[in-house]
Design a protein around this motif. Structure first.
Motif, PDB file in Angstrom:
ATOM      1  N   ILE A 186       1.248  -1.511  -0.495  1.00 43.88           N
ATOM      2  CA  ILE A 186      -0.053   0.046  -0.451  1.00 43.88           C
ATOM      3  C   ILE A 186       0.877   0.919   0.041  1.00 43.88           C
ATOM      4  CG2 ILE A 186      -1.619   1.445   1.453  1.00 43.88           C
ATOM      5  CD1 ILE A 186      -2.865  -1.683   2.343  1.00 43.88           C
ATOM      6  N   ASP A 187       1.108   2.440  -1.548  1.00 41.80           N
ATOM      7  CA  ASP A 187       1.843   3.130  -0.823  1.00 41.80           C
ATOM      8  C   ASP A 187       1.113   4.387  -1.795  1.00 41.80           C
ATOM      9  OD1 ASP A 187       1.436   2.206  -4.221  1.00 41.80           O
ATOM     10  OD2 ASP A 187       2.903   1.684  -4.398  1.00 41.80           O
ATOM     11  N   GLY A 188      -0.419   4.498  -2.187  1.00 39.04           N
ATOM     12  CA  GLY A 188      -1.186   5.320  -2.391  1.00 39.04           C
ATOM     13  C   GLY A 188      -1.137   5.615  -3.826  1.00 39.04           C
ATOM     14  N   ARG A 189      -0.229   5.067  -4.360  1.00 36.58           N
ATOM     15  CA  ARG A 189       0.174   5.576  -5.926  1.00 36.58           C
ATOM     16  C   ARG A 189      -1.715   4.913  -7.090  1.00 36.58           C
ATOM     17  NH1 ARG A 189       5.576   2.887  -7.637  1.00 36.58           N
ATOM     18  NH2 ARG A 189       6.790   3.658  -5.761  1.00 36.58           N
ATOM     19  N   ASP A 190      -2.329   3.873  -6.191  1.00 31.68           N
ATOM     20  CA  ASP A 190      -4.078   4.144  -6.919  1.00 31.68           C
ATOM     21  C   ASP A 190      -5.186   5.338  -6.657  1.00 31.68           C
ATOM     22  OD1 ASP A 190      -4.429   3.842  -3.936  1.00 31.68           O
ATOM     23  OD2 ASP A 190      -4.783   1.565  -4.441  1.00 31.68           O
ATOM     24  N   GLY A 191      -4.306   6.513  -5.732  1.00 32.33           N
ATOM     25  CA  GLY A 191      -5.287   7.600  -5.375  1.00 32.33           C
ATOM     26  C   GLY A 191      -6.114   7.320  -4.416  1.00 32.33           C
ATOM     27  N   ASN A 192      -6.093   6.289  -3.451  1.00 32.12           N
ATOM     28  CA  ASN A 192      -7.459   6.157  -2.167  1.00 32.12           C
ATOM     29  C   ASN A 192      -6.843   6.806  -1.166  1.00 32.12           C
ATOM     30  OD1 ASN A 192      -9.105   4.326  -3.825  1.00 32.12           O
ATOM     31  ND2 ASN A 192      -8.469   2.325  -3.363  1.00 32.12           N
ATOM     32  N   VAL A 193      -7.286   7.008  -0.675  1.00 26.29           N
ATOM     33  CA  VAL A 193      -7.132   7.935   0.478  1.00 26.29           C
ATOM     34  C   VAL A 193      -6.626   6.590   1.089  1.00 26.29           C
ATOM     35  CG1 VAL A 193      -8.096   8.806   2.554  1.00 26.29           C
ATOM     36  CG2 VAL A 193      -7.934  10.117   0.368  1.00 26.29           C
ATOM     37  N   ILE A 194      -5.505   7.032   2.556  1.00 27.66           N
ATOM     38  CA  ILE A 194      -4.515   6.258   2.983  1.00 27.66           C
ATOM     39  C   ILE A 194      -4.646   7.259   4.388  1.00 27.66           C
ATOM     40  CG2 ILE A 194      -2.874   4.802   3.325  1.00 27.66           C
ATOM     41  CD1 ILE A 194      -2.535   4.389   0.625  1.00 27.66           C
ATOM     42  N   THR A 195      -5.238   6.351   5.669  1.00 26.26           N
ATOM     43  CA  THR A 195      -4.938   7.376   6.783  1.00 26.26           C
ATOM     44  C   THR A 195      -3.865   6.131   7.950  1.00 26.26           C
ATOM     45  OG1 THR A 195      -6.979   8.910   6.476  1.00 26.26           O
ATOM     46  CG2 THR A 195      -6.043   8.924   8.736  1.00 26.26           C
TER      47      THR A 195
ATOM     48  N   ASP B  80      -0.835   1.680  15.942  1.00 24.12           N
ATOM     49  CA  ASP B  80      -0.802   2.384  15.367  1.00 24.12           C
ATOM     50  C   ASP B  80      -1.916   1.551  14.833  1.00 24.12           C
ATOM     51  OD1 ASP B  80       1.731   2.912  15.768  1.00 24.12           O
ATOM     52  OD2 ASP B  80       3.048   2.037  13.787  1.00 24.12           O
ATOM     53  N   ILE B  81      -2.795   2.514  13.726  1.00 28.80           N
ATOM     54  CA  ILE B  81      -4.079   2.625  12.722  1.00 28.80           C
ATOM     55  C   ILE B  81      -3.331   3.155  11.446  1.00 28.80           C
ATOM     56  CG2 ILE B  81      -6.487   2.561  12.630  1.00 28.80           C
ATOM     57  CD1 ILE B  81      -6.343   3.794  15.740  1.00 28.80           C
ATOM     58  N   ILE B  82      -3.840   1.798  10.421  1.00 27.05           N
ATOM     59  CA  ILE B  82      -4.422   2.255   9.348  1.00 27.05           C
ATOM     60  C   ILE B  82      -5.363   2.408   9.031  1.00 27.05           C
ATOM     61  CG2 ILE B  82      -3.618   1.191   7.478  1.00 27.05           C
ATOM     62  CD1 ILE B  82      -0.688  -0.008   8.368  1.00 27.05           C
ATOM     63  N   LYS B  83      -6.129   3.238   8.097  1.00 30.05           N
ATOM     64  CA  LYS B  83      -7.640   3.573   6.779  1.00 30.05           C
ATOM     65  C   LYS B  83      -6.621   3.532   6.250  1.00 30.05           C
ATOM     66  CE  LYS B  83     -10.562   4.942  10.781  1.00 30.05           C
ATOM     67  NZ  LYS B  83     -11.505   5.970  11.065  1.00 30.05           N
ATOM     68  N   VAL B  84      -7.831   2.640   5.138  1.00 26.75           N
ATOM     69  CA  VAL B  84      -7.878   2.831   3.813  1.00 26.75           C
ATOM     70  C   VAL B  84      -8.774   2.402   2.681  1.00 26.75           C
ATOM     71  CG1 VAL B  84      -6.229   1.618   1.251  1.00 26.75           C
ATOM     72  CG2 VAL B  84      -5.223   1.738   3.049  1.00 26.75           C
ATOM     73  N   GLU B  85      -8.771   3.566   2.152  1.00 18.30           N
ATOM     74  CA  GLU B  85     -10.211   3.601   1.232  1.00 18.30           C
ATOM     75  C   GLU B  85     -10.085   3.109   0.335  1.00 18.30           C
ATOM     76  OE1 GLU B  85     -12.162   7.249   1.313  1.00 18.30           O
ATOM     77  OE2 GLU B  85     -11.450   8.111   3.179  1.00 18.30           O
ATOM     78  N   ASN B  86     -11.410   2.039  -0.030  1.00 19.81           N
ATOM     79  CA  ASN B  86     -11.593   1.089  -1.252  1.00 19.81           C
ATOM     80  C   ASN B  86     -10.701   0.338  -1.407  1.00 19.81           C
ATOM     81  OD1 ASN B  86     -13.982   2.944  -1.878  1.00 19.81           O
ATOM     82  ND2 ASN B  86     -12.380   4.263  -2.738  1.00 19.81           N
ATOM     83  N   LYS B  87      -9.959  -0.402  -0.084  1.00 20.44           N
ATOM     84  CA  LYS B  87      -9.524  -1.593  -0.570  1.00 20.44           C
ATOM     85  C   LYS B  87      -9.927  -2.921   0.953  1.00 20.44           C
ATOM     86  CE  LYS B  87      -4.660  -3.427  -0.226  1.00 20.44           C
ATOM     87  NZ  LYS B  87      -4.743  -4.350  -1.101  1.00 20.44           N
ATOM     88  N   PHE B  88      -9.740  -3.570   0.465  1.00 24.46           N
ATOM     89  CA  PHE B  88     -10.450  -4.705   1.028  1.00 24.46           C
ATOM     90  C   PHE B  88      -9.041  -5.942   0.997  1.00 24.46           C
ATOM     91  CE2 PHE B  88     -13.974  -2.649  -0.218  1.00 24.46           C
ATOM     92  CZ  PHE B  88     -14.957  -2.531   1.028  1.00 24.46           C
ATOM     93  N   LEU B  89      -9.275  -6.363   2.537  1.00 25.64           N
ATOM     94  CA  LEU B  89      -7.841  -7.602   2.064  1.00 25.64           C
ATOM     95  C   LEU B  89      -8.273  -8.895   1.695  1.00 25.64           C
ATOM     96  CD1 LEU B  89      -6.332  -6.646   5.612  1.00 25.64           C
ATOM     97  CD2 LEU B  89      -5.770  -5.531   3.437  1.00 25.64           C
ATOM     98  N   GLN B  90      -7.478  -9.309   0.727  1.00 29.12           N
ATOM     99  CA  GLN B  90      -7.218 -10.430   1.153  1.00 29.12           C
ATOM    100  C   GLN B  90      -6.822 -11.546   1.170  1.00 29.12           C
ATOM    101  OE1 GLN B  90      -9.220 -11.206  -1.979  1.00 29.12           O
ATOM    102  NE2 GLN B  90      -9.623  -9.065  -2.402  1.00 29.12           N
TER     103      GLN B  90
END
Length: 153
Positions: free
Chosen positions: A34-43, A57-67
């Protein structure tokens, strides 16, 4: 709201990875690619005060669902993490990460002489020997592997 309150935007759809051991959030992002290159907001919130442990630590990733393979990587780096799936601003699934008995096609064996590192098309398989101590063993060469030195496949 006081100065010490944490203000983080809610996400409409995506994944929240919570209860990551303090200081491992960036390693989780790297492992999951997850590096932000896909354009989704990462907190990313590092060293956040926690009532259960001193910091997390907490990570929020919009429009991504873990496989499943993502969850397996996460289980090695942050075994106490929880994965929260958010849809339409609501929590629809909450799961704790757990290590499977074997991990396929995620990590390379650190033994340069292992058959999985040859020109042959053999997928690496790591058997989980100790889930608490995070000890893995290559199924092919039986080398015991240090989780911190694993290379992604």
């Amino acid at each position: 709201m006081s100065e010490s309150d944490l203000i983080v935007r809610r996400i409409k759809n995506g994944t929240v990875i919570d209860h990551i051991e303090a200081g491992k959030g960036l390693k989780v992002l790297n492992a999951l690619g997850i590096d932000g290159r896909d354009g989704n907001v990462i907190t990313i919130a590092l060293n956040v005060p926690s009532s259960k442990v001193a910091k997390k630590d907490i990570i929020k990733v919009e429009n991504k669902f873990l496989q499943d393979k993502d969850t397996n990587k996460l289980a090695l780096i942050a075994p106490k993490a929880t994965v929260n799936i958010i849809q339409d601003y609501k929590l629809v699934e909450k799961r704790r990460v757990t290590l499977p008995n074997q991990i396929e096609r995620i990590f390379r064996c650190s033994n340069p002489d292992c058959i999985t590192n040859s020109d042959e098309e053999i997928q690496p398989i790591m058997d989980v020997v100790d889930k608490t101590g995070l000890v893995l063993r290559c199924r092919y060469c039986t080398r015991t592997l240090d989780v911190n030195e694993l290379k992604y496949y």
